[in-house]
Scaffold this active site. Structure first.
Site: not given
Ligand code: FAD
Length: 458
Positions: A171, A301, A12, A14-16, A316, A80
């Site tokens: 929003e 998440d 992943g 994403g943010f994490g 995030a 994955v």
């Molecule tokens: C529309 C929207 C608005 C938001 N607004 C806010 C906000 O204003 N403030 C805030 O703090 N939070 C906000 N959030 C929440 C925030 O985006 C999440 O809490 C944050 O992105 C979580 O980070 P993460 O690293 O856990 O997952 P993510 O950032 O979601 O990253 C997960 C990554 O894992 C990858 N992935 C998933 N499954 C697989 C797999 N099987 N194989 C390979 N890759 C995979 C995905 O492609 C993705 O790139 C918002 C969320 C959404 C949907």
């Protein structure tokens, strides 16, 4: 011969995942970062893509570009599928991947709570596909609405319903209402805008759960002022693509339902033999490890951890702070030291409701209105990755603010699904058919799509 360094695999970007990768830049490890998409997405601004404010490429950034120069890191575009914990091996769409330490940062997905008709017929906001599909749907609804002679059918086409009064619903609805009342009103002079409605359906008696009551009330009032109808105690049970059914028995004729009522952890976690909380999040120890597999960390998440008896929010800052601790604990483990516990430092929350309006809870301070809006703008601009993206978004925002415009009012062939290009009579003919019984464009090759969309309009 040089000794092989421990291999940390992060799933992943994403943010994490991205933060974990950066935090390991100087550690004596090799890092493989895997994601099924080649870009990092700034999800907090997705609703602006959905409401024609910014282009997809302005809120997404190629992972290879972000981590270019990090010598101990390799990026792999792959999905994955499962994990063999005993062999320390991932099964991916491009073959097996071994690890010594694993950080799972796979994020979340939309939770429809088992409501199949809604999963089938509604739109959601989780990825770029979704945002483009919403934008297409809104604009196409206006194109069809302006040609629709039957007033009831026209009103149904021009009724936009968002389910869920959380930050995404708030929003999106504020931005949608402004797109309609400030911009589309100029594009469609022959349309009677009394036929256009934006509604939020919220099952509880408040919006923005987690915010103080004063800010919840302020947000609801601002929405009303911006022509968004906020309905409390409204529980949606069914949607056939043309009618929304509520538990109370009420039926709302509407072709567009945007589901912003729930998030659950990513589906791939269900295939693992691990303890999960009710929304699929993996239960972790206070040190962010899976109890039975201490070489596996789960963050963001995807992870379930409580603070003061409440689960940490799917936001995030949680993901970013967890990433730092997981990376630190891996390094402590390499030194034969005990891991540290994760302590969440809540930086507060912000939500904007369109021009000059936002609510903010920051370090014990609560405020709303113009000042909160400026803080929201600054925080989101700073957090965007890449100087180019920041500059483009800033220019877009300034342009829209001063000229009451939304530049990206484009109906494109991309997006998950939406109303097809059919004539008004076809579109509104017949009763009870859902969106999937009409010709629907579902792009068959998501990987190719992603590349096209990233470049779209940027
Ligand atoms: C529309 C929207 C608005 C938001 N607004 C806010 C906000 O204003 N403030 C805030 O703090 N939070 C906000 N959030 C929440 C925030 O985006 C999440 O809490 C944050 O992105 C979580 O980070 P993460 O690293 O856990 O997952 P993510 O950032 O979601 O990253 C997960 C990554 O894992 C990858 N992935 C998933 N499954 C697989 C797999 N099987 N194989 C390979 N890759 C995979 C995905 O492609 C993705 O790139 C918002 C969320 C959404 C949907």
């Amino acid at each position: 011969m040089a000794q092989k360094r421990p291999l940390v695999v992060i799933v992943g970007a994403g943010f994490g995942g991205l933060r974990a990768a950066r935090a390991l830049a100087k550690a004596p490890v090799d890092v493989v970062l895997i994601d099924r998409r080649n870009y990092h997405l700034f999800q907090p601004l997705l609703y602006q893509v959905a409401t024609a404010g910014v282009s997809p490429g302005e809120i997404a950034h190629p992972v290879r570009g972000i981590l270019r120069g990090q010598k101990n890191l390799k990026f792999r575009l792959a999905e994955v599928q499962s994990i063999d914990f005993s062999k320390r091996r991932l099964v991916t769409s491009v073959g097996p991947q071994d690890y010594d330490y694993l950080i799972l940062a796979v994020g979340g997905e939309t939770n429809y709570f088992g409501l199949d008709s809604i999963a089938r017929n509604s739109l959601t906001l989780k990825d770029l596909d979704d945002a483009i599909a919403i934008r297409n749907q809104i604009l196409r609804s206006f194109e069809l609405g302006v040609q629709e002679p039957d007033p009831e059918k026209r009103r149904a086409l021009l009724t936009f319903v968002l389910v869920g009064g959380g930050p995404t619903g708030i929003e999106s609805s504020g931005a949608l209402s402004e797109l309609i009342r400030l911009v589309l009103i100029k594009d469609y002079p022959e349309l009677n805008f009394k036929d256009v409605r934006v509604l939020i359906l919220e099952a509880t008696d408040h919006v923005l759960a987690g915010f103080p009551k004063r800010l919840q009330d302020s947000a609801a009032e601002t929405l009303w002022n911006k022509h968004v109808e906020v309905r409390f105690g409204a529980m949606v049970t069914d949607f056939d693509g043309k009618r929304i059914m509520l538990r109370s028995g009420e039926v709302i004729p509407a072709h567009t339902l945007i589901w912003a009522a729930g998030v659950r952890a990513a589906g791939m976690l269900n295939s693992l033999d691990v303890q999960q909380a009710s929304n699929g999040r993996v239960v972790v120890t206070p040190t962010l490890q899976i109890e039975k597999h201490p070489d596996v960390y789960v963050i963001g998440d995807a992870a379930y951890l409580e603070k003061d008896g409440q689960p940490l929010p799917m936001m995030a800052p949680v993901a970013i702070q967890m990433a730092e601790v997981a990376a630190k604990n891996i390094q402590l483990s390499l030194q034969g030291k005990s891991p540290v516990e994760f302590i969440y430092k809540d930086p507060g929350s912000l939500a904007t409701i369109g021009r000059n309006a936002a609510v903010a809870r920051i370090h014990g301070f609560q405020f709303s209105g113009f000042v909160a809006w400026v803080v929201w703008l600054a925080v989101h601009l700073i957090q965007l990755i890449g100087f180019r993206n920041r500059l483009l978004v800033l220019i877009n925002w300034a342009w829209d603010y001063f000229f009451y415009e939304r530049a990206v009012r484009l109906i494109t062939p991309y997006g998950r699904h939406g109303i097809e290009d059919v004539s008004p009579s076809e579109e509104t003919a017949g009763d009870g058919d859902n969106r999937h019984s009409r010709p629907i464009r579902i792009k068959p090759k998501p990987e190719e799509d992603v590349l096209e969309k990233i470049g779209e309009n940027s």
